[in-house]
Motif scaffolding. Structure first.
Motif, PDB file in Angstrom:
ATOM      1  N   UNK A   1     122.677  69.873  47.755  1.00  0.00           N
ATOM      2  CA  UNK A   1     122.507  68.580  48.393  1.00  0.00           C
ATOM      3  C   UNK A   1     122.234  68.740  49.882  1.00  0.00           C
TER       4      UNK A   1
ATOM      5  N   UNK B   1     118.493  70.094  49.938  1.00  0.00           N
ATOM      6  CA  UNK B   1     117.388  69.312  49.388  1.00  0.00           C
ATOM      7  C   UNK B   1     117.528  67.808  49.561  1.00  0.00           C
ATOM      8  N   UNK B   2     118.725  67.349  49.760  1.00  0.00           N
ATOM      9  CA  UNK B   2     118.922  65.904  49.820  1.00  0.00           C
ATOM     10  C   UNK B   2     119.117  65.362  48.421  1.00  0.00           C
ATOM     11  N   UNK B   3     119.894  64.302  48.296  1.00  0.00           N
ATOM     12  CA  UNK B   3     120.283  63.864  46.957  1.00  0.00           C
ATOM     13  C   UNK B   3     119.153  63.187  46.187  1.00  0.00           C
TER      14      UNK B   3
ATOM     15  N   UNK C   1     115.995  63.947  46.133  1.00  0.00           N
ATOM     16  CA  UNK C   1     115.176  64.994  45.538  1.00  0.00           C
ATOM     17  C   UNK C   1     115.898  65.601  44.338  1.00  0.00           C
TER      18      UNK C   1
END
Lengths: 394, 313
Positions: free
Chosen positions: A218, A221-223, A225
Motif C-alpha cells: 500500500x 502502490x497506493x490502495x 491501484x
C-alpha cells in the motif's frame, strides 16, 4: 469454387520442397527476427498454396505493411477474414485452384472477444472490460500480442473453415516468446500466487491492511491501484478454468503433427543467430521445423575467385583496358567506370563470401531450405508475391 | 537544440535488423572517447551488447570496458531490488520476500511494471549524475512508445502512494529535451522507413519525449554519375564485353552484372531515402552511415560506425 487439395505425401516421405511440406500441413507458423521478410514470406507461401494446392488458405498477419494489404488486393484488412478477390489472381495471370483469405490481428479486439467468450456472465464481462488494468494489458502492452496471436490461430483452426492457415508471428523481443506464451498464460491462471493474491479481495482488501505485505504494498502502490489489481485478478480468476484449458489446447495445437514452423532469415549475422536460436528452441520442444527460408541472398557469381582476379585487373589496369574499347567514349571516363565496377565487385564479393560462410556455419538445417535471391524491387501486387513464391516453392 | 551527445539519456531504437545495437554501441564509444563518462545499457535480454565491444559479458552491475565506457544489461528483478533499497529505503529484502515475488508476478501481467523498472533505473543514473551520458540500446520501435509512456501510465493508474511520487522525477528527466532524446535507427529500405516515420509520429503524438536524431544506416554509395552510367550502358555492348574479356584475361560479364545489381540496389534505396527525408521534420538531424563492405562485425564494425557518426556530428 475451391477444389480439393493434393493428397498428403505417403507416410515416411520427407518433404523436400515447400510445396510438399504445405500439402501435408494445416498450420504454418512463419517466424524469425524483424526485418527479414517474415510477413511477405508468409503471404507469398499462402498465395502459392491457394494457387497450386487449392482449398481455402488463410494468411493471418500481425502488422502488415499497407503495401502488402494492397498487394493482396485489399483496402485494409481487419480482425475478420477477408477474401482476396479472384480478380487479383486474374490480374497476375493465374487461375488459382483455391481461395486466398487474409486477416490481420487486432490485439485489443481479440482480447475483448476472448473475455466475452470466457466470462461467466454479462456482469463479469463488463467489469473486466472496464477494469483499468485490463485495458492497459489488452491495449497497450505488446507482450499481450504473443498469447493472443496463438489464441486466435487456435480459434480459427478449430472452426474448421480453412484447409491451411499461414501465420505471421508478432515482433516479439525474442522469437521464442510466443512459443511460451500459452504456457505462461496457463501458469498465470493456475498459480497458487494468484489464488493467494485474490483471496483477500473477496473478503475486502482493507481488512487485511494490517498484514505486513499490504502495508508495504500500500505504501508503494497506493490502495486504489491495489484494489484495481485485486479486482482484475479476481475477475479473471472467474475465467481461469476456461483460460487454462484453452492455453493447453493452444499448446497442443502448436505441437500437433499438422503444424509446422517456417523459419525466415537473411544471411546477416544477427538474424541468422536468432534463427539458429529459434531452431534449437523448436527442437527442444519437439515442435516441427518444416523449412528455412533465406531471404535476400546475393547471387553466387559474386563468390567466384577467378572473377575477383579479373575485377582487380579492371581496377589496376583500367587505362590500358579502356584503350581496348576506345570507341565507347572519353577514355578517362571509361577507365574510371571500369575501375569503379571492379572495385564494386570486390566490395560485394566480401559480403557474398561472408554470407556464404554464415550459411555453411548453420548447425542444423531442416529438409527444406529455400534461398530467395536479392531482388530489391518492392512487391506491389499479387503477381509480385507469386513471383517471390516461385522462388521458394519447388 | 542540445547537441546529441550533450544530452544525458539517449534511447536508441529502430526496426529489427537495421543495426540498432551497432549504432548504440558506436554512440557510446564515441562519447567515451570524447571524454564523457558513458554508460551503455542493453535493454533487450538478448545479451549481445558484449559482441559489439568484444569485451566479455555484461550484467546489471555496470562494468568499465575501457576508460570512460561502462556497460550493463537491464534486469528488472535486480532493478526492483535496487529501487526498494535506494529509493524506498527498504533495506531488508528478505523480510518482504512475498512482495518481491508478487512484484515479479504482477510484472508479467500488470501494465508497465517491467517498463517502469527499466526506465526508472536509467533515469536514476541520470538523476544521480553517475554518468555524463547514458546510451540505451533500447527495445525495437514497436515497443519503445510503451516503454517511454510507462511512467505516465503508472502516474495515471496510481493516484497516491510512493510510486506516484517516484514517477514525477522520471517524467521530469524524460520530457526535458536538454536531457533526454530518442534516436531512431533506420535503413534506406521500405519497411524501416515506414516504421521510422510511424514512430516519429507516435513519439510526437503519444509522448513528451524529444526525437533527437534519425540515423540512416547502411546507405549504399553512389556508383556512377549520370554521364558514367550512360557510358556503363555503352560498355555493356556484347562486342565491348568480349574485347574487355580478352584484354582482362577473364570473363567480365559477372562484374558488369554485379555493377548493375549495385546500381539497382542504390536506386531503390535512394527512393526510400527520399521518402524519409521528405516526410521528417526538416529541422531534425539525419545522420548517414554508409554500408560497410568489410568482413568484420564486432568491435571493428562498432569503431567504423563510430567514425562515420563522428563525421556526421
Amino acid at each position: 469454387m475451391a477444389t480439393t487439395r493434393k493428397p498428403p505425401a505417403a507416410p515416411g516421405d520427407k518433404a523436400r520442397t515447400l510445396e510438399q511440406l504445405l500439402a501435408t500441413k494445416e498450420i504454418v507458423i512463419s517466424c524469425g527476427s524483424g526485418g527479414v521478410g517474415k510477413t511477405t514470406t508468409a503471404a507469398a507461401a499462402a498465395a502459392m498454396a491457394a494457387t497450386h494446392l487449392g482449398g481455402k488458405v488463410l494468411v493471418l498477419t500481425v502488422d502488415p505493411a499497407k503495401r502488402l494489404a494492397n498487394a493482396l488486393g485489399l483496402e485494409r484488412f481487419g480482425n475478420t477474414e477477408t477474401r482476396v478477390p479472384h480478380e487479383a489472381f486474374v490480374a497476375a495471370g493465374v487461375e488459382p485452384r483455391g481461395e486466398l483469405w487474409a486477416a490481420m490481428l487486432d490485439t485489443k479486439q481479440s482480447w475483448d472477444d476472448l473475455v466475452a467468450r470466457h466470462a461467466p456472465d454479462a456482469k463479469t464481462r463488463e467489469a473486466i472490460l472496464a477494469n483499468s488494468i485490463y485495458q492497459n494489458i489488452s491495449g497497450r502492452f505488446v507482450q499481450s500480442h504473443d498469447y493472443i496471436a496463438m489464441e486466435r490461430l487456435y480459434e480459427i483452426h478449430s472452426s474448421g473453415t480453412y484447409d491451411l492457415i499461414v501465420v505471421d508471428t508478432p515482433p516479439t523481443r525474442s522469437a521464442i516468446d510466443f512459443l511460451e506464451a500459452p504456457d505462461r498464460m496457463g501458469d498465470f491462471f493456475s498459480s497458487k500466487l494468484l489464488r493467494w493474491l485474490t483471496a483477500p479481495s473477496k473478503s475486502r482488501v482493507m481488512s487485511l491492511a494490517s498484514k505486513p505485505f499490504y502495508t508495504v504494498a500500500d505504501r508503494i502502490l497506493g490502495s486504489q491501484f491495489l484494489e484495481d489489481i485485486a479486482e482484475f485478478f479476481s475477475l479473471f480468476q472467474a475465467m481461469a478454468p476456461g483460460f487454462v484449458e484453452r492455453a493447453d489446447a493452444v499448446t497442443r495445437t502448436l505441437a500437433d503433427r499438422r503444424t509446422t514452423f517456417l523459419v525466415v532469415s537473411t544471411l546477416e549475422a544477427a538474424p541468422l543467430h536468432e534463427a539458429e536460436y529459434f531452431i534449437a528452441a523448436l527442437d527442444e520442444r519437439n515442435l516441427h521445423l518444416g523449412a528455412l527460408v533465406l531471404n535476400k541472398v546475393l547471387p553466387s557469381y559474386l563468390r567466384r575467385t577467378a572473377t575477383a582476379g579479373v575485377a582487380k585487373r579492371l581496377t589496376s589496369d583500367a587505362e590500358a583496358l579502356a584503350a581496348t574499347v576506345s570507341d565507347a567514349g572519353d577514355p578517362a571516363d571509361t577507365a574510371r567506370v571500369l575501375a569503379t565496377i571492379g572495385e564494386s565487385f570486390l566490395n560485394y564479393q566480401v559480403v557474398a563470401k561472408r554470407e556464404a560462410e554464415q550459411r555453411a556455419g548453420l548447425a542444423r538445417t531442416p529438409d527444406v531450405v529455400a534461398a530467395v535471391p536479392y531482388f530489391d524491387a518492392d512487391i506491389h501486387d499479387l503477381g509480385g508475391l507469386l513471383q517471390l513464391g516461385d522462388q521458394i516453392w519447388r | 537544440v542540445t547537441a546529441l551527445l550533450d544530452r544525458k539519456l539517449l534511447f536508441v531504437t529502430g526496426k529489427g535488423g537495421v543495426g540498432k545495437s551497432t549504432v548504440a554501441a558506436s554512440l557510446g564509444l564515441l562519447a567515451a572517447e570524447e571524454g564523457k563518462r558513458t554508460l551503455v545499457c542493453e535493454v533487450d535480454a538478448k545479451g549481445n551488447l558484449a559482441d559489439f565491444y568484444e569485451a566479455g559479458p555484461t550484467s546489471f552491475a555496470a562494468r568499465e570496458l575501457q576508460p570512460n565506457l561502462w556497460a550493463m544489461s537491464m534486469n528488472t528483478e535486480e532493478s526492483l531490488k535496487e529501487y526498494l533499497r535506494l529509493q524506498l529505503k527498504i533495506p531488508l529484502l528478505a523480510k518482504i520476500g512475498p512482495l518481491a515475488r508478487t512484484f515479479d508476478f504482477i510484472a508479467n501481467a500488470a501494465p508497465g511494471v517491467k517498463e517502469i523498472l527499466t526506465i526508472g533505473k536509467l533515469a536514476w543514473e541520470v538523476k544521480e549524475h553517475h554518468y555524463d551520458l547514458v546510451v540505451v540500446d533500447s527495445v525495437a520501435s514497436g515497443h519503445i512508445v510503451g516503454q517511454l509512456t510507462a511512467p505516465q501510465g503508472i502516474n495515471e493508474l496510481v493516484q497516491v502512494g510512493m510510486v506516484r511520487n517516484q514517477t514525477q522525477w522520471m517524467l521530469d528527466i524524460l520530457t526535458d529535451p536538454a536531457k533526454t532524446g530518442v534516436v531512431i535507427v533506420s535503413a534506406p529500405e521500405e519497411m524501416p522507413v515506414a516504421e521510422t516515420l510511424e514512430l516519429a509520429e507516435r513519439l510526437d503524438a503519444e509522448t513528451d519525449v524529444d526525437l533527437a536524431a534519425v540515423v540512416v544506416n547502411r546507405v549504399l554509395p553512389e556508383l556512377f554519375t549520370e554521364r558514367e552510367e550512360a557510358l556503363f550502358e555503352v560498355l555493356r555492348d556484347p562486342r565491348r564485353i568480349d574485347a574487355l574479356t580478352t584484354a582482362a584475361g577473364g570473363d567480365v560479364t559477372p562484374i558488369f552484372e554485379a555493377a548493375e545489381l549495385a546500381v539497382t540496389l542504390r536506386r531503390t534505396r535512394a527512393g526510400h531515402l527520399a521518402v524519409l527525408r521528405g516526410q521528417l521534420d526538416p529541422a531534425l538531424p539525419l545522420l548517414y552511415v554508409p554500408y560497410i563492405f568489410t568482413r568484420s562485425h564486432g568491435a571493428r564494425a562498432t569503431r567504423q560506425v563510430a567514425e562515420f557518426l563522428a563525421e556526421e556530428l
